[in-house]
Design a protein around this motif. Structure first.
Motif, PDB file in Angstrom:
ATOM      1  N   GLU A 258       0.858  -1.332  -0.087  1.00 15.65           N
ATOM      2  CA  GLU A 258      -0.027  -0.038   0.274  1.00 15.65           C
ATOM      3  C   GLU A 258       0.999   1.162  -0.003  1.00 15.65           C
ATOM      4  O   GLU A 258       2.053   1.190   0.227  1.00 15.65           O
ATOM      5  CB  GLU A 258      -1.191   0.102   1.219  1.00 15.65           C
ATOM      6  CG  GLU A 258      -0.009   0.267   2.537  1.00 15.65           C
ATOM      7  CD  GLU A 258      -1.130   0.350   3.658  1.00 15.65           C
ATOM      8  OE1 GLU A 258      -2.354   0.045   3.594  1.00 15.65           O
ATOM      9  OE2 GLU A 258      -0.416   0.246   4.903  1.00 15.65           O
ATOM     10  N   SER A 259       0.379   2.362  -0.252  1.00 13.35           N
ATOM     11  CA  SER A 259       1.208   3.595  -0.226  1.00 13.35           C
ATOM     12  C   SER A 259       1.305   3.768   1.325  1.00 13.35           C
ATOM     13  O   SER A 259       0.472   3.561   2.388  1.00 13.35           O
ATOM     14  CB  SER A 259      -0.069   4.736  -0.691  1.00 13.35           C
ATOM     15  OG  SER A 259      -0.126   4.452  -2.064  1.00 13.35           O
TER      16      SER A 259
ATOM     17  N   SER B  53       3.400   5.743  -4.892  1.00 13.40           N
ATOM     18  CA  SER B  53       4.024   4.651  -3.966  1.00 13.40           C
ATOM     19  C   SER B  53       4.778   3.940  -5.411  1.00 13.40           C
ATOM     20  O   SER B  53       4.561   4.133  -6.372  1.00 13.40           O
ATOM     21  CB  SER B  53       2.962   3.721  -3.452  1.00 13.40           C
ATOM     22  OG  SER B  53       2.303   3.056  -4.802  1.00 13.40           O
ATOM     23  N   TRP B  54       5.756   3.098  -4.776  1.00 17.62           N
ATOM     24  CA  TRP B  54       6.914   2.445  -5.561  1.00 17.62           C
ATOM     25  C   TRP B  54       5.928   1.579  -6.430  1.00 17.62           C
ATOM     26  O   TRP B  54       6.528   1.032  -7.631  1.00 17.62           O
ATOM     27  CB  TRP B  54       8.027   1.830  -4.951  1.00 17.62           C
ATOM     28  CG  TRP B  54       8.529   2.818  -4.096  1.00 17.62           C
ATOM     29  CD1 TRP B  54       8.914   2.508  -2.790  1.00 17.62           C
ATOM     30  CD2 TRP B  54       9.243   3.875  -4.624  1.00 17.62           C
ATOM     31  NE1 TRP B  54       9.682   3.697  -2.348  1.00 17.62           N
ATOM     32  CE2 TRP B  54      10.098   4.684  -3.695  1.00 17.62           C
ATOM     33  CE3 TRP B  54       9.643   4.538  -5.924  1.00 17.62           C
ATOM     34  CZ2 TRP B  54      10.471   5.726  -3.705  1.00 17.62           C
ATOM     35  CZ3 TRP B  54      10.156   5.597  -5.889  1.00 17.62           C
ATOM     36  CH2 TRP B  54      10.555   6.250  -5.044  1.00 17.62           C
ATOM     37  N   SER B  55       4.700   0.958  -6.194  1.00 18.33           N
ATOM     38  CA  SER B  55       3.942   0.082  -6.831  1.00 18.33           C
ATOM     39  C   SER B  55       3.600   1.032  -8.326  1.00 18.33           C
ATOM     40  O   SER B  55       3.288   0.286  -9.056  1.00 18.33           O
ATOM     41  CB  SER B  55       2.676  -0.159  -6.321  1.00 18.33           C
ATOM     42  OG  SER B  55       3.047  -1.030  -5.197  1.00 18.33           O
ATOM     43  N   ASN B  56       3.187   2.170  -8.080  1.00 20.70           N
ATOM     44  CA  ASN B  56       3.092   2.938  -9.328  1.00 20.70           C
ATOM     45  C   ASN B  56       4.276   3.735  -9.853  1.00 20.70           C
ATOM     46  O   ASN B  56       4.134   4.622 -10.521  1.00 20.70           O
ATOM     47  CB  ASN B  56       2.158   4.122  -8.519  1.00 20.70           C
ATOM     48  CG  ASN B  56       0.637   3.433  -8.522  1.00 20.70           C
ATOM     49  OD1 ASN B  56      -0.251   3.347  -9.461  1.00 20.70           O
ATOM     50  ND2 ASN B  56       0.418   3.380  -7.413  1.00 20.70           N
ATOM     51  N   LEU B  57       5.341   3.124 -10.046  1.00 18.18           N
ATOM     52  CA  LEU B  57       6.590   3.651 -10.428  1.00 18.18           C
ATOM     53  C   LEU B  57       6.707   4.091 -11.783  1.00 18.18           C
ATOM     54  O   LEU B  57       6.841   4.947 -12.260  1.00 18.18           O
ATOM     55  CB  LEU B  57       7.840   2.682 -10.151  1.00 18.18           C
ATOM     56  CG  LEU B  57       9.244   3.259 -10.647  1.00 18.18           C
ATOM     57  CD1 LEU B  57       9.703   4.491 -10.102  1.00 18.18           C
ATOM     58  CD2 LEU B  57      10.307   2.134 -10.389  1.00 18.18           C
TER      59      LEU B  57
ATOM     60  N   PRO C 290       7.783   8.270  -1.015  1.00 11.08           N
ATOM     61  CA  PRO C 290       7.450   9.209  -2.213  1.00 11.08           C
ATOM     62  C   PRO C 290       6.176   9.952  -2.141  1.00 11.08           C
ATOM     63  O   PRO C 290       5.852  10.889  -2.907  1.00 11.08           O
ATOM     64  CB  PRO C 290       7.203   8.037  -3.259  1.00 11.08           C
ATOM     65  CG  PRO C 290       7.068   6.744  -2.625  1.00 11.08           C
ATOM     66  CD  PRO C 290       7.542   6.908  -1.298  1.00 11.08           C
ATOM     67  N   ASP C 291       5.420   9.525  -0.977  1.00 14.28           N
ATOM     68  CA  ASP C 291       3.945  10.278  -1.024  1.00 14.28           C
ATOM     69  C   ASP C 291       4.233  11.730  -0.186  1.00 14.28           C
ATOM     70  O   ASP C 291       3.246  12.245   0.406  1.00 14.28           O
ATOM     71  CB  ASP C 291       2.830   9.404  -0.552  1.00 14.28           C
ATOM     72  CG  ASP C 291       3.174   8.794   0.867  1.00 14.28           C
ATOM     73  OD1 ASP C 291       4.147   8.848   1.324  1.00 14.28           O
ATOM     74  OD2 ASP C 291       2.258   8.030   1.049  1.00 14.28           O
ATOM     75  N   GLN C 292       5.566  11.970   0.205  1.00 12.07           N
ATOM     76  CA  GLN C 292       5.673  13.149   1.249  1.00 12.07           C
ATOM     77  C   GLN C 292       6.352  14.346   0.309  1.00 12.07           C
ATOM     78  O   GLN C 292       6.685  13.849  -0.818  1.00 12.07           O
ATOM     79  CB  GLN C 292       6.689  12.952   2.335  1.00 12.07           C
ATOM     80  CG  GLN C 292       6.293  11.980   3.328  1.00 12.07           C
ATOM     81  CD  GLN C 292       5.407  12.740   4.019  1.00 12.07           C
ATOM     82  OE1 GLN C 292       5.444  14.039   4.393  1.00 12.07           O
ATOM     83  NE2 GLN C 292       4.268  12.086   4.993  1.00 12.07           N
TER      84      GLN C 292
END
Length: 832
Positions: free
Chosen positions: A37-38, A354-358, A187-189
């Motif tokens: 998750e994010s 998130s890195w899932s959405n890289l 990455p979401d900061q």
């Protein structure tokens, strides 16, 4: 981030090793059920201020940090910061002009801080931390793109390595900024920042944002203050220090700077000088002006991960620095420059949440290379870039991976040919489907809606739906949240009596997945084309089209935009017509490829000869490289005079080099003078190819030339040729020359090419000290490539030396034992 490009990727070695690593059973497979998750946002970064000094003797950084945060929504009285491997001296809350100590727990990885009170959502507070960062003492795993993760790098800090500059640079992606800066390393900061660096006065500095002040301290040091006034993610924080020449440029009044080692100052603008034009081009097509205060690019020694898009301050590896002779062949780093610049919008302005959405970062940067080449050098150049990237994905063995992946072993595994290459090709197909106007308007909407925030793939989908008015779930489910690609077999059946042609398309990929593919099918009669737009939706499907006259060509995927492997069962005559009239880069390439497989056919020969004069230099080289002149006398007689003319007069040095290489197949001594002349060409590629060609005609003359040329600087194909010829001479007296040439080469395709011949050479060397020196050079190269999964590959080459020594009479046992001991050490760096 743009991964370093090596021949190992082109040969498919690296993808296979990646696949092996991912397929090997591991003791813990729990990650397969762990949804990535994010990162939860409990506290939000607001502003980060650092005041740092560097201890070059210990490779430490002493820092003071003021970190302003606010609870995201819910009240909280605790704060967790990532802080890897630091020595913490003080933690306090800032109250006006004073500080109050705070209690905290620290495990060497994270700090859990008890705040002085409960803060409400949005209520700002500032913590103060004094610390020492010890990056060389931190062991953090890296990836194939990011070769380790210690965050802060001291290069030759004590000046002990001759001919290597002293530098400092940082690398934050994925979560390594927290090795040198306490932060919420996700990455979401997003945060603004101010970095104050005290450095030896002889050095220049670079960081995010603008340099707002400099102060000479009177003790041989200077303090530089850099401010970044717009928010960005912590992994994009950057600090760079070194003895650089700073070449100044500009874009619409904004600073554009190129930090290069002093010897490259005269050619810095030839390397990076297209940057302002790129900034203007990308700003126009996106409808979003370059969003930051300045843009600088800096080159770092020992940085082997390609390049990194730190906001306003991109870091490049040293291969970006090309001398004037390298640039004769063209700027081999231009695609990387374009890639990292596009990240300033996709990745920096809007960041994957998130890195899932890289892929929201990397697919766009990857595709920007195609966009730039298309704009600057024409559609053929763009299509060539697109095709090359597609092959990188198809050869990677990644069919089982989704583009957006919520299950993975480690976040570093996301940096692969799926997130980059496949993602870029999916954008290319999307552009073809919706049209240029809608495509770029949707990108504009995505950027403006989410600027200074984060994004996920569904937000991109919503932007495209808003612009086009079409439901795009089918496309996202198929390409973003699914795996694989179609494998197609296309057959054609002409019925002149009924005056219709049937096109049968079979999807042959393994499994039950059936792809939905909007496709253009073009029917040619002479130069006249009629386009039919169809949808392929079934495992096997037949389309029927009427005609008045028997078509010369039916061209499936007339736009040549599909991401696919295909068996296109056209006749040679069809492909010849395709080359002449369909005309895209891929149309012509497919035709050349087909003809090259049947060079005994007179019509195929005719096409090959025609392709030698193709309008695009890349296809001229491709056709030359496919010629079989040894086994086809008829073709040789026709091609030889054309090749001789190309070798001397083609406007592209790389094509001239290809022609020189092809002429060797003619085994004609008359070309000796031509080869001898061109070993002194201004192009390293032409000179290197000429030297190799000369060796095949007159080995003694080539060895003499190689010894002469070894005294002068050389790179690329020339240094590869010099070293190879010195090795093939079989003279152990040449060892010192060969070892120096191999050792001095940076990590590059040329060096990788030389690994096998160099190891073969060491197998013949009798002097034990020389063998040890050569093995040490191989080990050094191996460890530099370790993060790419190549330790087993290089060790295999070292094994060949051991085998050769064992087979030789009187081979000293000390040599064999030394090699075995070195093979057992695999360096500190590990792949993902």
């Amino acid at each position: 981030m743009r991964k370093v490009s090596l021949v190992i990727l082109a040969l498919g070695i690296l993808p296979r090793l990646w696949a092996q690593q991912q397929e090997e059973p591991t003791p813990d497979t729990s990650w397969k059920t762990e949804y990535r998750e994010s990162a939860p946002r409990i506290n939000d970064l607001v502003h980060t201020k650092l005041d740092v000094k560097f201890d070059y003797s210990k490779s430490y950084m002493n820092g003071k940090a003021w970190i302003t945060l606010a609870p995201h929504f819910y009240p909280t009285d605790t704060l967790t910061l990532d802080a890897k491997g630091m020595e913490i001296h003080k933690v306090a809350i800032v109250k006006g002009g004073s500080t109050q100590p705070l209690k905290y727990q620290y495990d060497g990885w994270q700090m859990n801080i008890n705040l002085d009170k409960t803060y409400k959502g949005g209520e700002q507070y500032t913590v103060y931390i004094e610390y020492t960062a010890k990056p060389d003492e931190v062991k953090v795993q890296g990836s194939a793109a990011i070769t380790d993760a210690k965050g802060l790098y001291f290069i030759n800090p004590k000046g002990e390595e001759k001919d290597k500059p002293t530098q400092i640079w940082t690398q934050g992606e994925t979560e390594a900024t927290s090795v040198w800066c306490p932060t919420i390393d996700k990455p979401d900061q997003k945060t603004t920042n101010e970095f104050i660096m005290t450095v030896p006065a002889k050095y220049v500095t670079l960081s995010n944002g603008k340099l707002v002040s400099q102060k000479n301290n009177g003790d041989g040091t200077r303090t530089d203050d850099w401010k970044m006034e717009l928010p960005h993610a912590p992994y994009l924080f950057f600090m760079g220090v070194g003895d650089y020449s700073v070449i100044k440029d500009s874009y619409k009044g904004k600073e554009v700077n190129y930090y290069v080692e002093k010897e490259y100052a005269p050619v810095a603008k030839k390397i990076f000088g297209n940057t302002p034009e790129m900034m203007g081009f990308y700003s126009r097509i996106l409808g979003v002006e370059y969003p930051w205060a300045k843009y600088s690019q800096i080159v770092g020694r020992d940085y082997v991960s390609g390049a990194m898009e730190n906001t306003t301050a991109t870091l490049h590896q040293e291969n970006a620095q090309q001398d004037a002779r390298e640039l004769v062949d063209g700027n081999g780093w231009e695609s990387t420059i374009a890639h990292e610049l596009f990240h300033q919008w996709f990745g920096d302005l809007v960041t994957c949440e998130s890195w899932s959405n890289l892929t929201l970062n990397e697919s766009f940067a990857n595709y920007s290379e195609t966009l730039w080449d298309e704009y600057k050098y024409g559609k053929d150049a763009g299509d060539a870039q697109n095709f090359g990237d597609m092959q990188g994905y198809l050869q990677s063995g990644s069919e089982k991976k989704d583009l957006v992946r919520f299950y993975y072993n480690d976040k570093e595994a996301m940096f692969d040919a799926v997130s980059y290459n496949k993602g870029g090709r999916i954008l290319h197909m999307l552009r073809s489907y919706v049209g240029d106007s809608a495509f770029f308007k949707a990108l504009n909407l995505y950027l403006t809606t989410n600027k200074f925030k984060t994004g996920e793939a569904h937000q991109l989908r919503l932007a495209f739906e808003e612009v086009t008015g079409k439901d795009m779930n089918w496309y996202w489910n198929q390409w973003y949240y699914g795996a694989g690609h179609p494998k197609l077999t296309i057959d054609y059946n002409y019925d002149d009596a009924a005056k219709k042609v049937q096109v049968t398309v079979k999807q042959t990929q393994a499994g039950n997945k059936v792809f939905t593919l909007p496709v253009a099918i073009d029917i040619y009669t002479g130069a006249e084309k009629v386009r039919h737009n169809v949808w392929v939706k079934q495992k096997e499907e037949t389309f029927s089209f009427p005609y008045d006259k028997h078509p010369d060509l039916v061209n499936f995927d007339g736009k040549k935009t599909l991401l696919t492997e295909k068996q296109d069962n056209k006749t040679l005559e069809n492909f010849i017509h395709q080359y002449k009239y369909a005309g895209t880069y891929l149309d012509r390439r497919e035709a050349i490829d087909t003809a090259s497989k049947i060079q005994g056919n007179p019509k195929a020969q005719e096409l090959m000869l025609l392709a030698l004069k193709d309008k695009y230099f890349g296809l001229r080289s491709f056709a030359i490289g496919r010629l079989d002149l040894k086994n086809n006398e008829a073709l040789r007689k026709q091609a030889e005079p054309i090749l001789a003319e190309i070798a001397q007069n083609d406007p592209k040095a790389t094509v001239r080099a290809s022609a020189l290489g092809a002429l060797v197949q003619c085994n004609n001594g008359a070309y000796k003078s031509l080869f001898t002349k061109h070993v002194n060409d201004s192009s390293y590629t032409v000179a290197g190819m000429s030297l190799e060609a000369l060796f095949k005609l007159d080995s003694a003359a080539a060895v003499a030339e190689a010894k002469r040329l070894a005294k002068f600087p050389s790179k690329g194909k020339l240094i590869e040729a010099i070293t190879t010829i010195m090795i093939k001479s079989g003279n152990e007296n040449n060892f010192d020359i060969v070892a120096k040439l191999f050792g001095d080469m940076p990590i590059s395709q040329a060096k990788f090419n030389l690994l096998i011949p160099f190891c073969q050479f060491l197998g013949d060397v009798k002097d034990t000290e020389k063998v040890k020196k050569g093995v040490d050079l191989v080990i050094e190269f191996r460890d530099a490539l370790a993060a790419y999964g190549l330790v087993p590959y290089v060790n295999d080459k070292l094994t060949t030396i051991v085998i050769k020594k064992k087979e030789a009479a009187n081979a000293p046992a000390a040599q064999i034992e030394y090699i075995k001991a070195k093979m057992e050490s695999s360096g500190d760096k590990k792949g993902f």
